[in-house]
Design a protein around this motif. Structure first.
Motif, PDB file in Angstrom:
ATOM      1  N   SER A 164     -49.640  17.713 -14.838  1.00  0.00           N
ATOM      2  CA  SER A 164     -50.345  18.065 -16.057  1.00  0.00           C
ATOM      3  C   SER A 164     -51.830  18.247 -15.765  1.00  0.00           C
ATOM      4  CB  SER A 164     -50.091  17.016 -17.134  1.00  0.00           C
ATOM      5  OG  SER A 164     -50.630  17.406 -18.362  1.00  0.00           O
ATOM      6  N   ARG A 178     -43.704  24.577  -9.132  1.00  0.00           N
ATOM      7  CA  ARG A 178     -43.987  24.692 -10.565  1.00  0.00           C
ATOM      8  C   ARG A 178     -43.729  23.360 -11.266  1.00  0.00           C
ATOM      9  NH1 ARG A 178     -45.280  28.313 -13.751  1.00  0.00           N
ATOM     10  NH2 ARG A 178     -44.962  29.996 -12.258  1.00  0.00           N
ATOM     11  N   SER A 179     -42.628  22.671 -10.921  1.00  0.00           N
ATOM     12  CA  SER A 179     -42.299  21.399 -11.573  1.00  0.00           C
ATOM     13  C   SER A 179     -43.306  20.306 -11.211  1.00  0.00           C
ATOM     14  CB  SER A 179     -40.877  20.955 -11.222  1.00  0.00           C
ATOM     15  OG  SER A 179     -40.738  20.762  -9.837  1.00  0.00           O
ATOM     16  N   ASN A 236     -46.470  20.778 -10.370  1.00  0.00           N
ATOM     17  CA  ASN A 236     -47.705  21.148 -11.057  1.00  0.00           C
ATOM     18  C   ASN A 236     -47.616  20.773 -12.537  1.00  0.00           C
ATOM     19  OD1 ASN A 236     -50.119  22.318 -11.805  1.00  0.00           O
ATOM     20  ND2 ASN A 236     -49.655  24.318 -10.955  1.00  0.00           N
ATOM     21  N   SER A 237     -46.472  21.043 -13.155  1.00  0.00           N
ATOM     22  CA  SER A 237     -46.292  20.708 -14.571  1.00  0.00           C
ATOM     23  C   SER A 237     -46.277  19.205 -14.797  1.00  0.00           C
ATOM     24  CB  SER A 237     -44.981  21.312 -15.091  1.00  0.00           C
ATOM     25  OG  SER A 237     -45.054  22.705 -15.074  1.00  0.00           O
ATOM     26  N   LYS A 284     -38.161  26.343 -11.437  1.00  0.00           N
ATOM     27  CA  LYS A 284     -38.925  25.094 -11.403  1.00  0.00           C
ATOM     28  C   LYS A 284     -39.428  24.733 -10.014  1.00  0.00           C
ATOM     29  CE  LYS A 284     -35.146  21.826 -10.835  1.00  0.00           C
ATOM     30  NZ  LYS A 284     -34.559  20.606 -11.341  1.00  0.00           N
ATOM     31  N   ASP A 295     -52.101  25.435  -7.788  1.00  0.00           N
ATOM     32  CA  ASP A 295     -52.544  24.298  -8.588  1.00  0.00           C
ATOM     33  C   ASP A 295     -54.043  24.085  -8.380  1.00  0.00           C
ATOM     34  OD1 ASP A 295     -52.544  21.978 -10.131  1.00  0.00           O
ATOM     35  OD2 ASP A 295     -51.927  20.707  -8.455  1.00  0.00           O
TER      36      ASP A 295
END
Length: 88
Positions: A72, A65-66, A68-69, A39, A45
């Motif tokens: 959304s 990654r977290s 960027n997630s 994560k 991004d």
């Protein structure tokens, strides 16, 4: 994303990763040794989300990654000054 598009995107992502930037969303350092599924690993991004009309070759920045997630497909603007080694 196929063929030349995929190759070009991977080259751009690798070049961004080589620069070892901090996460543009939270400002914390990214551990570039983490496996890609972690994560807190590096992701590229897209500033303009692809789902909102952004292009595969659009501007990309380094992010966890977290982060960027969590972002959304929202359009995010940088509201704080970037970190610097200089004392003003």
């Amino acid at each position: 994303m196929r063929g030349l598009d995929d190759h070009t995107y991977r080259k751009r992502t690798a070049a961004l990763k080589a620069k070892r930037h901090d996460c543009w969303l939270c400002g914390d350092p990214i551990d570039y040794t983490l496996p890609w599924k972690h994560k807190m690993a590096f992701t590229a991004d897209h500033i303009q989300p692809r789902s909102k009309g952004g292009h595969i070759y659009g501007e990309i920045r380094a992010a966890h990654r977290s982060c960027n997630s969590s972002r959304s497909n929202r359009v995010t603007t940088v509201t704080t000054a970037p970190k610097t080694a200089l004392r003003w």
